[in-house]
Design a protein around this motif. Structure first.
Motif, PDB file in Angstrom:
ATOM      1  N   VAL A 173     -44.803  46.548 -27.632  1.00 31.84           N
ATOM      2  CA  VAL A 173     -46.112  45.497 -27.702  1.00 31.84           C
ATOM      3  C   VAL A 173     -46.624  45.636 -26.217  1.00 31.84           C
ATOM      4  N   ALA A 174     -47.726  45.900 -26.060  1.00 29.64           N
ATOM      5  CA  ALA A 174     -48.570  45.618 -24.638  1.00 29.64           C
ATOM      6  C   ALA A 174     -49.862  45.011 -25.055  1.00 29.64           C
ATOM      7  N   SER A 175     -50.172  44.066 -24.014  1.00 32.23           N
ATOM      8  CA  SER A 175     -51.641  43.369 -23.946  1.00 32.23           C
ATOM      9  C   SER A 175     -52.078  43.409 -22.791  1.00 32.23           C
ATOM     10  N   GLY A 176     -52.741  44.438 -22.256  1.00 33.73           N
ATOM     11  CA  GLY A 176     -53.252  44.668 -20.796  1.00 33.73           C
ATOM     12  C   GLY A 176     -52.244  44.651 -19.721  1.00 33.73           C
ATOM     13  N   GLU A 177     -52.456  44.323 -18.680  1.00 32.08           N
ATOM     14  CA  GLU A 177     -51.305  44.205 -17.659  1.00 32.08           C
ATOM     15  C   GLU A 177     -50.845  42.704 -17.416  1.00 32.08           C
ATOM     16  N   ARG A 178     -50.826  41.784 -18.664  1.00 34.84           N
ATOM     17  CA  ARG A 178     -50.260  40.482 -18.477  1.00 34.84           C
ATOM     18  C   ARG A 178     -49.286  40.470 -19.053  1.00 34.84           C
ATOM     19  N   TYR A 179     -48.881  41.422 -20.216  1.00 37.78           N
ATOM     20  CA  TYR A 179     -47.716  40.817 -20.994  1.00 37.78           C
ATOM     21  C   TYR A 179     -47.324  42.307 -21.657  1.00 37.78           C
ATOM     22  N   ALA A 180     -46.051  42.633 -21.799  1.00 32.39           N
ATOM     23  CA  ALA A 180     -45.393  43.694 -22.712  1.00 32.39           C
ATOM     24  C   ALA A 180     -43.971  43.279 -23.310  1.00 32.39           C
ATOM     25  N   ARG A 181     -43.760  43.794 -24.386  1.00 27.74           N
ATOM     26  CA  ARG A 181     -42.381  43.573 -25.003  1.00 27.74           C
ATOM     27  C   ARG A 181     -41.622  44.902 -25.398  1.00 27.74           C
ATOM     28  N   PHE A 182     -40.227  44.611 -25.194  1.00 25.34           N
ATOM     29  CA  PHE A 182     -39.547  45.676 -25.356  1.00 25.34           C
ATOM     30  C   PHE A 182     -38.341  45.481 -26.432  1.00 25.34           C
ATOM     31  N   GLU A 183     -37.908  46.313 -26.847  1.00 26.28           N
ATOM     32  CA  GLU A 183     -36.829  46.118 -27.972  1.00 26.28           C
ATOM     33  C   GLU A 183     -35.659  46.828 -27.659  1.00 26.28           C
ATOM     34  N   SER A 184     -34.619  46.049 -27.875  1.00 25.33           N
ATOM     35  CA  SER A 184     -33.222  46.787 -27.450  1.00 25.33           C
ATOM     36  C   SER A 184     -32.838  47.342 -28.841  1.00 25.33           C
ATOM     37  N   ALA A 185     -31.619  48.146 -28.564  1.00 27.82           N
ATOM     38  CA  ALA A 185     -30.983  49.127 -29.827  1.00 27.82           C
ATOM     39  C   ALA A 185     -30.562  48.157 -30.997  1.00 27.82           C
ATOM     40  N   GLY A 186     -30.324  46.788 -30.702  1.00 35.32           N
ATOM     41  CA  GLY A 186     -30.015  45.982 -31.791  1.00 35.32           C
ATOM     42  C   GLY A 186     -30.898  45.127 -32.547  1.00 35.32           C
TER      43      GLY A 186
ATOM     44  N   THR B 175     -35.939  16.093 -27.780  1.00 38.11           N
ATOM     45  CA  THR B 175     -37.213  16.022 -27.641  1.00 38.11           C
ATOM     46  C   THR B 175     -37.813  17.227 -27.704  1.00 38.11           C
ATOM     47  N   VAL B 176     -38.802  17.282 -28.815  1.00 33.29           N
ATOM     48  CA  VAL B 176     -39.450  18.651 -29.067  1.00 33.29           C
ATOM     49  C   VAL B 176     -40.863  18.487 -29.434  1.00 33.29           C
ATOM     50  N   GLU B 177     -41.620  19.387 -28.964  1.00 34.95           N
ATOM     51  CA  GLU B 177     -43.003  19.602 -28.831  1.00 34.95           C
ATOM     52  C   GLU B 177     -43.358  19.594 -30.601  1.00 34.95           C
ATOM     53  N   GLU B 178     -44.583  19.350 -30.824  1.00 36.85           N
ATOM     54  CA  GLU B 178     -45.003  19.485 -32.293  1.00 36.85           C
ATOM     55  C   GLU B 178     -45.249  21.090 -32.472  1.00 36.85           C
ATOM     56  N   ALA B 179     -44.824  21.639 -33.556  1.00 39.25           N
ATOM     57  CA  ALA B 179     -45.143  23.279 -33.879  1.00 39.25           C
ATOM     58  C   ALA B 179     -46.414  23.276 -33.861  1.00 39.25           C
ATOM     59  N   ARG B 180     -47.009  24.582 -33.365  1.00 38.13           N
ATOM     60  CA  ARG B 180     -48.255  25.085 -33.516  1.00 38.13           C
ATOM     61  C   ARG B 180     -48.637  26.644 -33.656  1.00 38.13           C
ATOM     62  N   ASP B 181     -49.391  27.076 -34.456  1.00 38.80           N
ATOM     63  CA  ASP B 181     -49.534  28.273 -34.690  1.00 38.80           C
ATOM     64  C   ASP B 181     -50.080  29.039 -33.320  1.00 38.80           C
ATOM     65  N   ARG B 182     -49.624  30.190 -33.205  1.00 41.90           N
ATOM     66  CA  ARG B 182     -50.075  31.099 -32.019  1.00 41.90           C
ATOM     67  C   ARG B 182     -50.852  32.131 -32.399  1.00 41.90           C
ATOM     68  N   PRO B 183     -51.796  32.954 -31.649  1.00 36.87           N
ATOM     69  CA  PRO B 183     -52.616  33.950 -31.778  1.00 36.87           C
ATOM     70  C   PRO B 183     -51.868  35.116 -32.263  1.00 36.87           C
ATOM     71  N   TRP B 184     -50.820  35.278 -31.694  1.00 36.10           N
ATOM     72  CA  TRP B 184     -49.952  36.647 -31.907  1.00 36.10           C
ATOM     73  C   TRP B 184     -49.045  36.282 -33.217  1.00 36.10           C
ATOM     74  N   GLY B 185     -49.483  35.261 -34.170  1.00 34.53           N
ATOM     75  CA  GLY B 185     -48.868  35.415 -35.378  1.00 34.53           C
ATOM     76  C   GLY B 185     -47.558  34.383 -35.606  1.00 34.53           C
ATOM     77  N   TRP B 186     -47.133  33.827 -34.378  1.00 36.61           N
ATOM     78  CA  TRP B 186     -45.861  33.264 -34.279  1.00 36.61           C
ATOM     79  C   TRP B 186     -46.163  31.643 -34.495  1.00 36.61           C
ATOM     80  N   ARG B 187     -45.183  30.840 -34.921  1.00 36.15           N
ATOM     81  CA  ARG B 187     -45.253  29.420 -35.031  1.00 36.15           C
ATOM     82  C   ARG B 187     -44.375  28.826 -34.180  1.00 36.15           C
ATOM     83  N   GLU B 188     -44.587  28.145 -33.126  1.00 33.33           N
ATOM     84  CA  GLU B 188     -43.823  27.843 -32.142  1.00 33.33           C
ATOM     85  C   GLU B 188     -43.669  26.367 -31.849  1.00 33.33           C
TER      86      GLU B 188
ATOM     87  N   PRO C 197     -50.496  42.043 -33.800  1.00 33.43           N
ATOM     88  CA  PRO C 197     -51.809  42.841 -33.928  1.00 33.43           C
ATOM     89  C   PRO C 197     -51.630  44.036 -32.783  1.00 33.43           C
ATOM     90  N   TRP C 198     -51.057  44.027 -31.705  1.00 37.15           N
ATOM     91  CA  TRP C 198     -51.091  44.918 -30.508  1.00 37.15           C
ATOM     92  C   TRP C 198     -49.945  45.512 -30.496  1.00 37.15           C
TER      93      TRP C 198
END
Length: 389
Positions: free
Chosen positions: A298-311, A349-362, A386-387
């Motif tokens: 996953v890449a989103s400009g120069e602000r974010y990237a995600r990597f996957e491990s073999a597992g 103590t946990v914040e309220e869950a909310r939906d995020r633009p990348w499809g996660w609920r956190e 999406p990205w």
């Protein structure tokens, strides 16, 4: 105890459907797959070249041998190979030793169009359906079960309701054969529609074995004690990710990517699947983790990237100012709202869950030392936002 799933179905020499898909599905979901093979097929992604049914007595003996020694928590029934085999399977199940968590996938036609059940076998499905916890027909199979050549869209619910009333079991009517960009699967019993699930249609010709996979995944969920709607939702997620991960094998209707689903179907307990680290130099950090052998997904400009491990676990890098200059640990859960309620009941103590633009609920929180954590549910979006690269 590991959930024990007995699969009563035919063999697919191409490995995309049948016993082979069933075993892969149950195994990837954490269950123990056992088999009673009903028929042997010669087939590949282009079609079925030959079918040979096994003797009914041998099919029944396979089932009895399994339940006598290992025990059975659920049963998945797929291709039967003939009315005699169907009768033998029904008689064995009626012995009462297999419990009620039985999922019947009324396999009649392969993806290639090859007919895998004659009229007598279709008629025999009714006996098996009466003892099932769920029957999973697609639209052509529902029509056949109802003695019709086809069903108009506005006739499906009534037909399924009537058939469910006759057999005393609910139906999961799969909508993959319907037109449109959205696939709708509906759980229907004698009262009508109980629940429905919708998802964007995944455009791929590598969809061989979707029905087998779905039914086996539901059976595995029932075997581990999930309620029927929860087992269906979990199974649908497994199928959708396996479709996205199809390896592209064969020249026809290719197999799905069962082995690539890995950690995407969340377990009942929180699972450490994702960590986000702050970064100050995007290019250098990207090169660093590539150099370690992680795969950018996953890449989103120069602000974010995600990597996957073999597992299958993922690691992200994000601009330091966006994450407060500190690491953020993500614990994946099947239901983030339920996880929040459970944590609060334990005094966390946990914040309220909310939906995020990348499809996660956190739902964000901190441990007693101030470390940032996040409870989240991502479904098929964990590796397929999406990205996605």
């Amino acid at each position: 105890m590991m959930p024990r799933v007995l699969i009563v179905a035919g063999s697919d020499s191409g490995g995309g459907a049948g016993i082979q898909a069933d075993i892969k599905t149950v195994t990837m979901l954490g269950g123990h797959a056992m088999t009673a093979i009903t028929a042997v097929t010669a087939q590949n992604t282009l079609g079925v070249q030959a079918v040979a049914a096994l003797p009914p007595a041998l099919v029944r003996q396979q089932m009895a041998g399994v339940v006598d020694d290992l025990g059975v928590d659920s049963v998945k029934i797929g291709m039967l190979g003939g009315a005699d085999v169907a009768a033998a399977v029904a008689e064995e199940l009626e012995s009462g030793r297999y419990g009620g968590a039985i999922v019947l996938d009324p396999v009649m036609v392969a993806s290639s169009g090859a007919v895998l059940a004659d009229a007598a076998t279709v008629a025999a499905f009714a006996r098996l359906a009466r003892g099932a916890a769920l029957v999973t027909p697609n639209l052509p199979e529902l029509a056949a079960l109802c003695g019709r050549e086809s069903l108009a869209p506005d006739e499906v619910t009534a037909a399924a309701r009537d058939y469910a009333g006759r057999i005393g079991s609910p139906l999961l009517v799969k909508g993959g054969h319907a037109e449109g960009a959205t696939v709708v699967d509906r759980l229907i019993d004698a009262r009508g529609e109980i629940a429905r699930w919708e998802g964007e249609r995944i455009a791929t010709r590598h969809s061989h074995g979707t029905g087998c996979t779905l039914a086996s995944a539901i059976a595995e969920g029932l075997a581990r004690g999930l309620a029927l709607p929860d087992a269906i939702a979990r199974a649908r997620l497994f199928v959708r990710i396996a479709l996205r991960e199809a390896p592209g094998l064969g020249a026809g209707h290719g197999p799905m990517g069962h082995a690539r689903v890995r950690l995407d179907v969340a377990a009942a307990a929180p699972t450490l699947n994702q960590v986000t680290l702050p970064m100050t130099d995007h290019a250098a950090t990207l090169a660093f983790y590539r150099g370690l052998g992680l795969t950018p997904i996953v890449a989103s400009g120069e602000r974010y990237a995600r990597f996957e491990s073999a597992g299958g676990a993922t690691l992200s890098i994000e601009a330091a100012q966006e994450v407060g200059g500190a690491a953020l640990v993500f614990l994946e859960v099947a239901d983030v709202d339920a996880a929040v309620a459970q944590a609060r009941a334990a005094g966390v103590t946990v914040e309220e869950a909310r939906d995020r633009p990348w499809g996660w609920r956190e739902a964000r929180l901190r441990d007693p030392s101030g470390n940032a954590l996040c409870l989240y549910q991502a479904g098929e979006n964990r590796r397929f936002p999406p990205w996605r690269l």
